[in-house]
Design an enzyme around this catalytic site. Sequence first.
Site, short mmCIF file in Angstrom:
data_model
loop_
_atom_site.label_atom_id
_atom_site.label_comp_id
_atom_site.label_asym_id
_atom_site.label_seq_id
_atom_site.Cartn_x
_atom_site.Cartn_y
_atom_site.Cartn_z
CE LYS A 1 62.22 48.60 77.55
NZ LYS A 1 62.31 49.61 76.33
CD GLU B 1 69.10 43.52 80.62
OE1 GLU B 1 69.44 44.53 81.30
OE2 GLU B 1 68.54 43.94 79.35
NE ARG B 2 71.82 47.18 73.73
CZ ARG B 2 70.68 47.05 73.68
NH1 ARG B 2 69.77 46.94 74.86
NH2 ARG B 2 70.03 46.89 72.68
#
Length: 474
Positions: free
Chosen positions: A160, A186-187
């Site tokens: 992705k 998000e991380r």
Amino acid sequence: MKKSGSHLNLGTMVSVRGSVVDIRFDDNLPPINSLLHANNSEIAIEVLAQLDAHRVRGIALTPTQGLARGMAVEDTGGPLKAPVGKGILSRMFDVFGAAIDRKAAPTDIEWRTVHSSPPPLARRSTKSELFETGIKVIDVLMPLERGGKAGLFGGAGVGKTVLLTEMIHNMVGQHEGVSIFCGIGERCREGEELYRDMKAAGVLKNMVMVFGQMNEPPGARFRVGHAALTMAEYFRDDEHRDVLLLVDNIFRFIQAGMEVSGLMGLMPARLGYQPTMGTELSRLEERIANTDSGAITSIQAVYVPADDFTDPAAVHTFSHLSASIVLSRKRASEGLYPAIDPLQSNSKMATPGVVGERHYALAQEIRRTLAQYAELRDIIAMLGLEQLSSEDRNVVARARRLERFLTQPFFTTEQFTGLKGKLVTLADALDGCERILKDEFKEYPESALYMIGAIGEAKKQQEAKHAAADTHES
């Protein structure tokens, strides 16, 4: 950000329950969506409800450690704002518009509210235009719409982010546009890796990144999408540039809304989702539009809970999309990159009225050939290719060559693969597929069509091989 004039509108903290706080104002009650500051401006609170003539209920956009009842709260006199202007390019921001890339605060910017309305219907463009990505399989089989929204569905490790990165590269090179990456939930590892990848690929100068990280309170994750859209609208409306907005991950926006709704004490709807999910998602998605001044084209990564496409989050997201790109782990394991499943992916643009009769007929023929090959695979696995009729063998040969022709070396993966990236025009991609379907490359080995750009490269490679072989013999 402070209220103009000497008089500050001050309130008092009445209760603190996790991220939800109640504040009493004796004079002016702040309007809905006002931004409040507490604890020396360390804690930001957004007003979500007015409880009575003197009390408001808000959600904290920052952690609430240190908050206490009786503390003074200051009304900033306006809503949450995001920075816009040329100074935000190549920078990385959080939901408050503060730079998080360890560089000096940006100059040459102005601040705008994150709560703007979608463009009115009168200003929207009614033409259906194609958005060329330079990626063969997308442009031929699931063309994207300029000013439309495409969903990118896939699990972990199927490509992705690589696909998003390549689209940013092509957008900057081909359309002279601006790319905005919005990371919702998000991380921190993902944000840091993306920043380094973008820098290495040389596309950072026409890009803005906005992050609401996973460890931040739901209020911040819920508003980061609106902040990114405010920046995108500036480039579309003020600078008349095309904008590519990448959202990763739209499901986490819905999830943050669900947490906020639960904290506010609203009765949940189906499967625990917030009752206002449809409205909240529409408020965000409807701002992504093609207008008379420019277009915001959006590609959104979508996580599908437990692979259940009937989940309300997936259903509501689908209703806004004009194209779905499904990534397949099976194709990735076969080395067919980009690992897009051509039979599961689709686009509303793939109609004769939009792409033209020739493109439509070709796309249908490619899908038919690949679908027939998928049906024959079990027979081949059990009995071998020799047991098929000559007609079926031709279908298999065409399908395998098409699969390989629809692979492509990416600019953003050059340092890993050693293959030079290729940007392929739609005309070249269609020409190649048409010639493969006409059996022009029947005598060529399948490998000659793997990881090339336009079809002419296969001919050149084969001619070079023959010339080398002739020289060797002589």
